[in-house]
Scaffold this active site. Structure first.
Site, PDB file in Angstrom:
ATOM      1  N   THR A  65       0.844  -1.047   0.047  1.00 30.09           N
ATOM      2  CA  THR A  65       0.170   0.123  -0.003  1.00 30.09           C
ATOM      3  C   THR A  65       0.958   1.353   0.006  1.00 30.09           C
ATOM      4  O   THR A  65       1.897   1.100   0.398  1.00 30.09           O
ATOM      5  CB  THR A  65      -1.009  -0.162   1.135  1.00 30.09           C
ATOM      6  OG1 THR A  65      -0.212   0.103   2.464  1.00 30.09           O
ATOM      7  CG2 THR A  65      -1.701  -1.179   1.314  1.00 30.09           C
TER       8      THR A  65
ATOM      9  N   ALA B 114       2.120   2.771  -2.907  1.00 23.62           N
ATOM     10  CA  ALA B 114       3.383   2.279  -3.401  1.00 23.62           C
ATOM     11  C   ALA B 114       3.538   3.156  -4.515  1.00 23.62           C
ATOM     12  O   ALA B 114       4.343   2.874  -5.642  1.00 23.62           O
ATOM     13  CB  ALA B 114       2.978   1.088  -4.033  1.00 23.62           C
TER      14      ALA B 114
ATOM     15  N   GLN C 251       4.846   6.482  -4.519  1.00 26.05           N
ATOM     16  CA  GLN C 251       6.105   7.297  -4.206  1.00 26.05           C
ATOM     17  C   GLN C 251       6.532   7.011  -2.842  1.00 26.05           C
ATOM     18  O   GLN C 251       6.267   6.243  -2.179  1.00 26.05           O
ATOM     19  CB  GLN C 251       5.554   8.620  -4.070  1.00 26.05           C
ATOM     20  CG  GLN C 251       4.713   9.213  -3.094  1.00 26.05           C
ATOM     21  CD  GLN C 251       5.222   9.621  -2.001  1.00 26.05           C
ATOM     22  OE1 GLN C 251       6.152  10.355  -1.836  1.00 26.05           O
ATOM     23  NE2 GLN C 251       4.567   9.155  -0.609  1.00 26.05           N
TER      24      GLN C 251
ATOM     25  N   GLY D 265       7.058   3.538  -0.199  1.00 24.38           N
ATOM     26  CA  GLY D 265       6.347   2.509  -0.902  1.00 24.38           C
ATOM     27  C   GLY D 265       6.730   2.077  -2.238  1.00 24.38           C
ATOM     28  O   GLY D 265       6.809   1.032  -2.568  1.00 24.38           O
TER      29      GLY D 265
ATOM     30  N   SER E  61       5.524   5.557  13.426  1.00 22.93           N
ATOM     31  CA  SER E  61       6.056   6.801  13.581  1.00 22.93           C
ATOM     32  C   SER E  61       5.789   7.193  14.809  1.00 22.93           C
ATOM     33  O   SER E  61       4.677   7.024  15.343  1.00 22.93           O
ATOM     34  CB  SER E  61       5.880   7.816  12.396  1.00 22.93           C
ATOM     35  OG  SER E  61       6.658   8.876  12.235  1.00 22.93           O
TER      36      SER E  61
ATOM     37  N   TYR F  95      -2.008  11.137  13.822  1.00 15.59           N
ATOM     38  CA  TYR F  95      -1.117  10.299  12.706  1.00 15.59           C
ATOM     39  C   TYR F  95      -0.388   9.459  13.834  1.00 15.59           C
ATOM     40  O   TYR F  95      -0.104   8.116  13.715  1.00 15.59           O
ATOM     41  CB  TYR F  95      -0.157  11.061  12.089  1.00 15.59           C
ATOM     42  CG  TYR F  95       0.818  10.498  11.291  1.00 15.59           C
ATOM     43  CD1 TYR F  95       0.509   9.746  10.266  1.00 15.59           C
ATOM     44  CD2 TYR F  95       2.303  10.761  11.593  1.00 15.59           C
ATOM     45  CE1 TYR F  95       1.517   9.091   9.756  1.00 15.59           C
ATOM     46  CE2 TYR F  95       3.144  10.182  11.315  1.00 15.59           C
ATOM     47  CZ  TYR F  95       2.856   9.325  10.111  1.00 15.59           C
ATOM     48  OH  TYR F  95       4.037   8.748   9.509  1.00 15.59           O
TER      49      TYR F  95
END
Length: 259
Positions: free
Chosen positions: A2, A4, A6, A9, A163, A175
């Site tokens: 997923t 993918a 840039q 990915g 992260s 996030y």
């Protein structure tokens, strides 16, 4: 694979294909202009069509298909597996890299230290982030496990991307929280799916230049005591591909922090 189209990915899709894997390159390009008044290089990078990556893989002699899909739709994981099985064969490797990345905060600050715009935490920011970064990986892992059992497979690899830090992710709070949820799902999978020959690990990349890194970010990394490098996506991809290999059979249930 997923996210993918840039960055990490795309680099991982190319690296997996170079090792002989057939790759379904999934992505969702952002709609409309990026945030802020000036052109946004990160938005431009995320707007690349996944077919560009798939075509590059095919030109190099590999097998790849591209498919654009919104992972916030709970029906999408099943459709992705159907598509992968129909065009490429059974799915043995799952890399959860996509993100619904948005910066939200509990403060009233309009921008972060790098002048990227902030917005307050709302139900909308929470749902967008958790749908893509937590719910979708959980459903994709569940789909992999179900189909793995059904065909009696005995080898599989799951790699997630995370992260954040010990104190969450100030300035990107939803996030960070969604990535923490994905980490828990992945580590649970490591324990629950080990008997099926599936390993599951999480990679926390260093600051990686996927189109958003500025000179100010580089100065921040250079002065940091916990961030050592600004990485290239290909460098991160090497670790992901290793975790998806036979050589990593004994590595499971880990969060691997790259610096």
């Amino acid at each position: 694979m997923t996210g993918a189209n840039q960055g990490i990915g795309a680099a991982t899709a190319r690296a997996l294909a170079a090792r002989g894997a057939a790759v379904l390159c999934t992505c969702l390009r952002p709609r409309g202009p990026g945030e802020g008044d000036a052109p946004d290089p990160y938005h431009a990078a995320r707007s690349i069509d996944g077919e560009e990556v798939a075509a590059e893989i095919r030109r190099a002699g590999g097998r790849a298909e591209a498919y654009e899909a919104d992972l916030s739709d709970p029906a999408v994981p099943g459709r992705l597996f159907d598509l992968a099985e129909d065009r490429l064969g059974p799915v043995d490797i799952l890399v959860n890299n996509a993100s619904g990345w948005i910066q939200d905060t509990f403060t009233s600050d309009p921008a972060d230290r790098f002048d990227r715009p902030l917005r307050p935490v709302t139900a909308q920011t929470w749902s967008r982030q958790f749908a893509v970064d937590a719910m979708a990986p959980a459903l994709l892992i569940g789909e992999l496990a179900r189909r793995h059992r059904a065909r009696g497979a005995d080898w599989g690899r799951i790699v997630g991307l995370t992260s954040g830090g010990e104190l969450g992710f100030p300035g990107e709070v939803s996030y960070g929280a969604a990535k923490a949820a994905q980490t828990d799902y992945t580590l649970s999978a490591a324990a629950e799916l080990a008997a099926l020959g599936i390993t599951a690990n999480v990679v926390q990349p260093p600051v990686t230049d996927t189109g958003w890194v500025t000179n100010e970010v580089r100065r921040f990394v250079a002065s940091s005591t916990t961030h050592f490098h600004v990485a290239d996506p290909d460098e991160v991809a090497k670790t992901i591909v290793f975790l998806a290999s036979d050589e990593a059979a004994l590595i499971t249930g880990n969060v691997i922090t790259l610096r």
